[in-house]
Structures are given as C-alpha cells and as structure tokens.
Motif scaffolding. Structure first.
Motif, PDB file in Angstrom:
ATOM      1  N   ASN A 150      -9.525  10.183  -4.249  1.00 21.21           N
ATOM      2  CA  ASN A 150     -10.514  10.292  -3.214  1.00 21.21           C
ATOM      3  C   ASN A 150     -10.128   9.394  -2.057  1.00 21.21           C
ATOM      4  OD1 ASN A 150     -12.228  11.358  -1.773  1.00 21.21           O
ATOM      5  ND2 ASN A 150     -14.141   9.938  -2.359  1.00 21.21           N
ATOM      6  N   THR A 151      -8.540   9.633  -1.734  1.00 18.41           N
ATOM      7  CA  THR A 151      -8.197   8.728  -1.021  1.00 18.41           C
ATOM      8  C   THR A 151      -7.219   9.333  -0.300  1.00 18.41           C
ATOM      9  OG1 THR A 151      -6.387   8.045  -2.615  1.00 18.41           O
ATOM     10  CG2 THR A 151      -7.859   6.458  -2.569  1.00 18.41           C
ATOM     11  N   ILE A 152      -7.194   9.030   1.027  1.00 16.89           N
ATOM     12  CA  ILE A 152      -5.839   9.724   2.062  1.00 16.89           C
ATOM     13  C   ILE A 152      -5.057  10.093   1.840  1.00 16.89           C
ATOM     14  CG2 ILE A 152      -4.423   9.170   4.124  1.00 16.89           C
ATOM     15  CD1 ILE A 152      -7.121   7.395   5.089  1.00 16.89           C
ATOM     16  N   PRO A 153      -4.057  10.882   1.245  1.00 22.48           N
ATOM     17  CA  PRO A 153      -2.637  11.600   0.440  1.00 22.48           C
ATOM     18  C   PRO A 153      -1.829  10.793   1.359  1.00 22.48           C
ATOM     19  CG  PRO A 153      -4.017  13.321   1.594  1.00 22.48           C
ATOM     20  CD  PRO A 153      -5.101  12.740   1.830  1.00 22.48           C
ATOM     21  N   SER A 154      -0.567  10.275   0.633  1.00 21.92           N
ATOM     22  CA  SER A 154       0.761  10.112   0.487  1.00 21.92           C
ATOM     23  C   SER A 154       1.433  11.473   0.566  1.00 21.92           C
ATOM     24  CB  SER A 154       0.507   8.872   0.052  1.00 21.92           C
ATOM     25  OG  SER A 154      -0.209   7.956  -0.064  1.00 21.92           O
ATOM     26  N   ALA A 155       2.617  11.036   0.833  1.00 19.92           N
ATOM     27  CA  ALA A 155       3.851  12.088   1.009  1.00 19.92           C
ATOM     28  C   ALA A 155       4.801  11.250   0.991  1.00 19.92           C
ATOM     29  CB  ALA A 155       3.969  12.293   3.233  1.00 19.92           C
ATOM     30  N   HIS A 156       5.809  12.640   0.612  1.00 20.16           N
ATOM     31  CA  HIS A 156       7.337  12.382   0.370  1.00 20.16           C
ATOM     32  C   HIS A 156       8.333  11.858   1.163  1.00 20.16           C
ATOM     33  CE1 HIS A 156       6.004  13.310  -3.918  1.00 20.16           C
ATOM     34  NE2 HIS A 156       5.418  14.587  -3.419  1.00 20.16           N
ATOM     35  N   VAL A 157       9.072  10.466   0.815  1.00 21.79           N
ATOM     36  CA  VAL A 157       9.878  10.226   1.248  1.00 21.79           C
ATOM     37  C   VAL A 157      11.077  10.749   1.057  1.00 21.79           C
ATOM     38  CG1 VAL A 157      10.569   7.571   3.265  1.00 21.79           C
ATOM     39  CG2 VAL A 157       7.599   8.783   2.518  1.00 21.79           C
ATOM     40  N   ARG A 158      11.878   9.840   1.721  1.00 21.86           N
ATOM     41  CA  ARG A 158      12.850  10.067   1.056  1.00 21.86           C
ATOM     42  C   ARG A 158      13.842   9.351  -0.314  1.00 21.86           C
ATOM     43  NH1 ARG A 158      18.848  10.246   5.021  1.00 21.86           N
ATOM     44  NH2 ARG A 158      17.489  11.711   5.851  1.00 21.86           N
ATOM     45  N   ALA A 159      13.900  10.033  -1.138  1.00 18.76           N
ATOM     46  CA  ALA A 159      13.711   8.845  -3.042  1.00 18.76           C
ATOM     47  C   ALA A 159      12.987   8.593  -2.581  1.00 18.76           C
ATOM     48  CB  ALA A 159      15.526   8.225  -2.596  1.00 18.76           C
ATOM     49  N   PRO A 160      11.951  10.099  -2.963  1.00 24.27           N
ATOM     50  CA  PRO A 160      10.702  10.344  -3.570  1.00 24.27           C
ATOM     51  C   PRO A 160      10.746   9.408  -4.657  1.00 24.27           C
ATOM     52  CG  PRO A 160      11.499  12.893  -3.570  1.00 24.27           C
ATOM     53  CD  PRO A 160      12.355  11.486  -3.679  1.00 24.27           C
ATOM     54  N   ALA A 161      10.330   8.179  -5.291  1.00 26.65           N
ATOM     55  CA  ALA A 161       9.711   7.269  -6.681  1.00 26.65           C
ATOM     56  C   ALA A 161      10.802   6.304  -6.647  1.00 26.65           C
ATOM     57  CB  ALA A 161       9.143   7.561  -7.079  1.00 26.65           C
ATOM     58  N   ASP A 162      11.516   6.142  -5.631  1.00 29.24           N
ATOM     59  CA  ASP A 162      13.221   5.611  -5.665  1.00 29.24           C
ATOM     60  C   ASP A 162      12.527   4.002  -5.424  1.00 29.24           C
ATOM     61  OD1 ASP A 162      14.336   6.722  -7.322  1.00 29.24           O
ATOM     62  OD2 ASP A 162      15.843   7.176  -5.810  1.00 29.24           O
ATOM     63  N   VAL A 163      11.667   4.096  -4.127  1.00 28.68           N
ATOM     64  CA  VAL A 163      11.347   2.669  -3.843  1.00 28.68           C
ATOM     65  C   VAL A 163      10.627   2.349  -4.672  1.00 28.68           C
ATOM     66  CG1 VAL A 163      10.483   1.374  -2.225  1.00 28.68           C
ATOM     67  CG2 VAL A 163      12.261   3.026  -1.114  1.00 28.68           C
ATOM     68  N   GLN A 164       9.636   2.699  -5.247  1.00 35.43           N
ATOM     69  CA  GLN A 164       8.572   2.086  -6.140  1.00 35.43           C
ATOM     70  C   GLN A 164       9.238   0.913  -7.335  1.00 35.43           C
ATOM     71  OE1 GLN A 164       7.904   4.699  -4.101  1.00 35.43           O
ATOM     72  NE2 GLN A 164       6.410   5.348  -4.457  1.00 35.43           N
ATOM     73  N   LEU A 165      10.087   1.926  -7.894  1.00 33.88           N
ATOM     74  CA  LEU A 165      10.727   2.012  -9.180  1.00 33.88           C
ATOM     75  C   LEU A 165      11.136   0.637  -9.162  1.00 33.88           C
ATOM     76  CD1 LEU A 165      11.068   5.172 -10.807  1.00 33.88           C
ATOM     77  CD2 LEU A 165       9.434   3.837 -11.450  1.00 33.88           C
ATOM     78  N   CYS A 166      12.359   0.992  -7.662  1.00 30.04           N
ATOM     79  CA  CYS A 166      13.624  -0.384  -7.781  1.00 30.04           C
ATOM     80  C   CYS A 166      12.878  -1.499  -7.343  1.00 30.04           C
ATOM     81  CB  CYS A 166      14.799   0.137  -6.843  1.00 30.04           C
ATOM     82  SG  CYS A 166      15.764   1.598  -7.822  1.00 30.04           S
ATOM     83  N   PHE A 167      11.531  -1.258  -6.367  1.00 31.24           N
ATOM     84  CA  PHE A 167      11.226  -2.963  -6.937  1.00 31.24           C
ATOM     85  C   PHE A 167      10.833  -3.959  -7.730  1.00 31.24           C
ATOM     86  CE2 PHE A 167       6.716  -5.327  -5.706  1.00 31.24           C
ATOM     87  CZ  PHE A 167       7.802  -6.250  -4.557  1.00 31.24           C
ATOM     88  N   ALA A 168       9.953  -2.762  -8.386  1.00 30.36           N
ATOM     89  CA  ALA A 168       8.959  -3.062 -10.005  1.00 30.36           C
ATOM     90  C   ALA A 168      10.133  -3.399 -10.599  1.00 30.36           C
ATOM     91  CB  ALA A 168       8.664  -1.912 -10.364  1.00 30.36           C
ATOM     92  N   TRP A 169      11.367  -2.620 -10.951  1.00 25.11           N
ATOM     93  CA  TRP A 169      12.360  -3.695 -12.074  1.00 25.11           C
ATOM     94  C   TRP A 169      12.578  -4.269 -11.094  1.00 25.11           C
ATOM     95  CZ3 TRP A 169      14.639  -3.450 -15.896  1.00 25.11           C
ATOM     96  CH2 TRP A 169      14.747  -2.007 -17.287  1.00 25.11           C
ATOM     97  N   GLU A 170      13.318  -4.872 -10.336  1.00 22.56           N
ATOM     98  CA  GLU A 170      14.485  -5.693 -10.092  1.00 22.56           C
ATOM     99  C   GLU A 170      12.765  -7.188 -10.069  1.00 22.56           C
ATOM    100  OE1 GLU A 170      17.171  -6.141  -9.278  1.00 22.56           O
ATOM    101  OE2 GLU A 170      16.935  -4.305 -10.007  1.00 22.56           O
ATOM    102  N   GLN A 171      11.639  -6.840  -9.775  1.00 20.03           N
ATOM    103  CA  GLN A 171      10.994  -7.838  -9.707  1.00 20.03           C
ATOM    104  C   GLN A 171      10.318  -8.132 -11.262  1.00 20.03           C
ATOM    105  OE1 GLN A 171       9.348  -9.654  -7.121  1.00 20.03           O
ATOM    106  NE2 GLN A 171      10.656  -8.928  -5.980  1.00 20.03           N
ATOM    107  N   HIS A 172      10.504  -7.185 -12.154  1.00 16.89           N
ATOM    108  CA  HIS A 172      10.259  -7.597 -13.520  1.00 16.89           C
ATOM    109  C   HIS A 172      11.348  -8.152 -13.816  1.00 16.89           C
ATOM    110  CE1 HIS A 172       9.126  -6.501 -17.471  1.00 16.89           C
ATOM    111  NE2 HIS A 172       9.759  -6.386 -18.016  1.00 16.89           N
ATOM    112  N   VAL A 173      12.564  -8.261 -13.276  1.00 16.34           N
ATOM    113  CA  VAL A 173      14.279  -8.529 -14.214  1.00 16.34           C
ATOM    114  C   VAL A 173      14.031 -10.535 -13.614  1.00 16.34           C
ATOM    115  CG1 VAL A 173      16.619  -9.171 -13.636  1.00 16.34           C
ATOM    116  CG2 VAL A 173      15.434  -6.790 -13.998  1.00 16.34           C
ATOM    117  N   ASP A 174      13.418 -10.609 -12.504  1.00 17.57           N
ATOM    118  CA  ASP A 174      13.408 -12.122 -12.168  1.00 17.57           C
ATOM    119  C   ASP A 174      12.094 -12.674 -12.514  1.00 17.57           C
ATOM    120  OD1 ASP A 174      14.766 -11.769  -9.705  1.00 17.57           O
ATOM    121  OD2 ASP A 174      13.120 -11.246  -8.397  1.00 17.57           O
ATOM    122  N   LEU A 175      10.745 -12.360 -13.297  1.00 18.70           N
ATOM    123  CA  LEU A 175      10.302 -12.440 -14.252  1.00 18.70           C
ATOM    124  C   LEU A 175      10.734 -12.846 -15.573  1.00 18.70           C
ATOM    125  CD1 LEU A 175       6.821 -10.422 -12.567  1.00 18.70           C
ATOM    126  CD2 LEU A 175       7.416 -12.936 -12.567  1.00 18.70           C
TER     127      LEU A 175
END
Length: 132
Positions: A76-101
């Motif tokens: 029950n939230t405002i819908p988001s939209a796809h931007v170029r490279a759907p999901a790549d930003v979320q995944l890459c950011f999470a991976w790089e933070q994970h590798v740092d940890l």
C-alpha cells in the motif's frame, strides 16, 4: 519539485550471506531479495524484470555455488517505476556493500578481495550457474 513528481526505483530489502575460505575466495552465496511493488500492477517488477540470473549478470564476481530467492509484493505504497537497468543499481550497490563488510571482518583490503574474486576469462558468471 521535478524529483518529487517523478518515479523512483523499486525499494528492495536484500539479505546476503557469502561463504569465504581462509584465502578470501568466495565459495558460496545466498541472496534473498524482496521488492516493494507498490499499489498497482503496472509498474511492478515482473518475471522478466525480476533480477534472477539475468539481473545477476552484471555482478563481476566468480562464486561457484549460488542460491537466489527473488520476489515482489503488492504494498500500500506509491508505485515505483523502472529506470534504465531495472534492479541493477539495487543489486550492485548491495553486492559492493556486502564485499566491503566481508573484507572488514578479517581486516582484509577490500580492493584486494575484489581482485581475488573478479571473474576472469573462461569463468562462469553468477547468471550462468543459477537455475530457476
């Protein structure tokens, strides 16, 4: 005002676990990804846009054993939209933070850890070893 009126990427809750040997090589990885799809179906991450093996093609690390669980839910939230490279930003950011940890735990150099585990010619990417 322009940024408030435009759509943002889909929020995601990403949980990661990675097994690493004594030398710092990645042995296995498990990811649980939950996308907030918003209130309407139009902008929801669909089966072709959910980052299963395809979304993980941009991850530049060699991991021999992988388990992925990816889903999107109506909320029950405002819908988001796809931007170029759907999901790549979320995944890459999470991976790089994970590798740092991962590097932080034994006090390793994060750059050296990345260089040790980067995909090299002839090695399979995560996307090629994951089966749906």
């Amino acid at each position: 005002e322009e940024l408030q009126a435009s759509s943002a990427r889909h929020p995601a809750d990403i949980t990661r676990k990675t097994a690493v040997d004594a030398h710092g090589r990645f042995l296995a990885h498990a990811s649980d990804v939950v996308y907030d799809g918003g209130a309407y179906a139009g902008g929801k991450p669909g089966p072709n846009l959910l980052p299963g093996p395809v979304g993980y093609a941009t991850i530049g690390y060699q991991v021999p054993h992988v388990r992925l669980a990816v889903s999107a839910f109506y909320t029950n939230t405002i819908p988001s939209a796809h931007v170029r490279a759907p999901a790549d930003v979320q995944l890459c950011f999470a991976w790089e933070q994970h590798v740092d940890l991962i590097a932080q735990a034994p006090g390793a150099d994060p750059v050296e850890l990345r260089l040790l585990n980067v995909i090299r010619d002839g090695q399979p990417a995560v996307a090629t070893i994951v089966r749906r």
